[in-house]
Motif scaffolding. Structure first.
Motif, PDB file in Angstrom:
ATOM      1  N   GLY A 117       0.807  -1.377  -0.081  1.00  0.00           N
ATOM      2  CA  GLY A 117      -0.021  -0.097  -0.036  1.00  0.00           C
ATOM      3  C   GLY A 117       0.836   1.317  -0.109  1.00  0.00           C
ATOM      4  N   PRO A 118       0.289   2.392  -0.469  1.00  0.00           N
ATOM      5  CA  PRO A 118       0.936   3.913  -0.597  1.00  0.00           C
ATOM      6  C   PRO A 118       1.678   4.175   0.857  1.00  0.00           C
ATOM      7  N   VAL A 150       6.125   4.093 -10.610  1.00  0.00           N
ATOM      8  CA  VAL A 150       5.413   2.961 -10.175  1.00  0.00           C
ATOM      9  C   VAL A 150       4.958   1.902 -11.189  1.00  0.00           C
ATOM     10  N   GLN A 160      -1.423  10.422 -10.187  1.00  0.00           N
ATOM     11  CA  GLN A 160      -2.295   9.451  -9.379  1.00  0.00           C
ATOM     12  C   GLN A 160      -2.186   8.203 -10.358  1.00  0.00           C
ATOM     13  N   MET A 167      -1.227  -3.001  -7.573  1.00  0.00           N
ATOM     14  CA  MET A 167      -0.645  -2.125  -6.618  1.00  0.00           C
ATOM     15  C   MET A 167      -2.383  -2.034  -5.413  1.00  0.00           C
ATOM     16  N   TRP A 170      -3.812   1.599  -4.017  1.00  0.00           N
ATOM     17  CA  TRP A 170      -3.082   2.966  -4.557  1.00  0.00           C
ATOM     18  C   TRP A 170      -4.026   3.497  -5.551  1.00  0.00           C
ATOM     19  N   PHE A 173      -4.670   7.336  -5.311  1.00  0.00           N
ATOM     20  CA  PHE A 173      -3.937   7.819  -3.986  1.00  0.00           C
ATOM     21  C   PHE A 173      -3.288   9.079  -4.540  1.00  0.00           C
ATOM     22  N   ILE A 175      -0.217  10.903  -4.462  1.00  0.00           N
ATOM     23  CA  ILE A 175       1.138  10.751  -4.255  1.00  0.00           C
ATOM     24  C   ILE A 175       1.702  11.996  -4.077  1.00  0.00           C
TER      25      ILE A 175
END
Length: 399
Positions: A117-118, A150, A160, A167, A170, A173, A175
């Protein structure tokens, strides 16, 4: 990050282009800038004085005499600050501290499951960034930009990840927002294979304007260089070659893919699919590295599956060759280490299915940067983004 307008009395027009000259060359004199831009002496003096005042350019010694006093030389101030980058893969992460040219000066590596997870993964990246800064005697205030790549589809404008197959947690999310409270700088987020493609193009094949980068590891993805620039498509989804769906003649049924569909290239030929098929054949493998080791020992079943994977991947690559006619295809990722077995199938299908005009000058080669291609390419992408000509006037205003 809030950026002020350019300083009063100095137009931003042309500053970026002048700085780009210094970024591309070791050093220049005022006369060099005049010659390469066609600008007048007074305009060059104005541009250069602004860049000097912002410490984006600094003196670098004296030039050769031209009948009078030696001309002062100037160079891009690559140590004015630092860049931080994190190349995040499915099972590991590399981070690096870079100068403002995008040259890696220190790096670290850590085993990391992106599916954690992020919050977990980005916290680990932040810890590694902190250690790199401390070792270099730098602080967060010295950071001019952060780059993250990623293993999933990225909406480049928002930074995003969108509906990534592997993932978990994510999707959408923020970032850049996660880093906003920790560093006062821009954050660039891209797909890992885009960064790999840019690294191979810039460092190994700079003369090539059309390049296809294929990452064959746990999954399969592609990055494209068109006209010397990364091509991401309208929404950032370009290069998703691993999820092209194929009908394979010797398949009893279409295998289920991690994306939720069936019959994808990755579901037949990705690293995780090889592990699946080898285990079904009674081989004791638990990872892609195990599969690579078994193939390299010459195990008959493993070699047969690797060559089959090469032909399936080659089928998909042939469609890409017909679509945009690259000059070079670079293959990286864990399975690139079984070049003898994998590349034979890829070349067989590409040259069989593509038109002679598209393949007569085509090169299919293994990565030269190996596992560092993503890290190196990401650093260069970040540097180019921060110092894009249209942004330089605002950077000077902020200084």
């Amino acid at each position: 990050m809030s950026i002020s307008p350019p300083v009063s009395g100095v137009s931003g027009t042309g500053l970026g282009e002048v700085l780009a000259l210094f970024r591309a060359q070791p050093s220049l004199t005022r006369a060099d800038v005049m010659q390469q831009t066609g600008l007048s002496r007074s305009t060059v003096n104005q541009r250069l004085d602004a860049l000097l005042a912002a410490r984006l350019v600094v003196p670098s010694g004296e030039g050769s005499p031209t009948g009078g006093r030696p001309a002062s030389r100037f160079t891009f101030h690559r140590d004015r600050g630092v860049l931080l980058v994190a190349d995040i893969g499915a099972t590991g992460m590399r981070t690096a501290l870079c100068n403002l040219r995008g040259e890696v000066t220190a790096e670290q590596e850590r085993v990391m499951d992106v599916a954690a997870g992020p919050q977990v993964v980005l916290s680990a990246a932040h810890e590694m960034f902190t250690a790199l800064l401390a070792a270099a005697g730098r602080s967060p205030a010295d950071v001019h930009g952060i780059g993250i790549d990623v293993p999933g589809p990225v909406d480049f404008d928002s930074g995003q990840v969108v509906s990534p197959p592997i993932m978990s947690g994510w999707d959408r999310f923020d970032i850049p927002g996660w880093f906003a409270g920790r560093y006062d700088c821009p954050v660039l987020v891209d797909k890992d294979v885009n960064a790999m493609a840019f690294g191979e193009h810039r460092c190994v094949h700079p003369e090539v304007r059309q390049l296809l980068m294929l990452k064959v590891g746990t999954g399969i993805g592609a990055g494209m260089i068109i006209g010397g620039e990364v091509y991401r498509g309208a929404d950032g989804a370009a290069g998703d070659i691993g999820h092209i769906q194929l009908a394979v003649d010797d398949a009893e049924s279409e295998p289920q893919c991690r994306c939720g569909n069936s019959g994808c290239v990755e579901a037949y030929a990705g690293g995780w699919a090889l592990v699946r098929d080898l285990r079904a054949a009674g081989r004791d493998v638990t990872s892609v590295d195990d599969a690579v080791t078994l193939i390299r020992t010459g195990d008959v079943t493993a070699v047969r599956l690797a060559r089959r994977a090469g032909r399936i991947i080659g089928h998909a690559i042939a469609d890409s060759v017909s679509l945009f006619n690259p000059r070079v295809i670079v293959i990286g990722g864990q399975l690139a280490r079984i070049e003898e077995q994998l590349f034979a199938g890829i070349r067989e299908m590409v040259y069989k299915r593509s038109l002679p005009l598209a393949t007569r000058n085509l090169e299919i080669v293994a990565t030269r940067l190996d596992t560092r291609s993503g890290l190196v390419g990401l650093a260069m992408l970040l540097a180019d983004d921060i110092f894009a000509p249209e942004r330089v006037g605002a950077l000077i205003g902020r200084s």
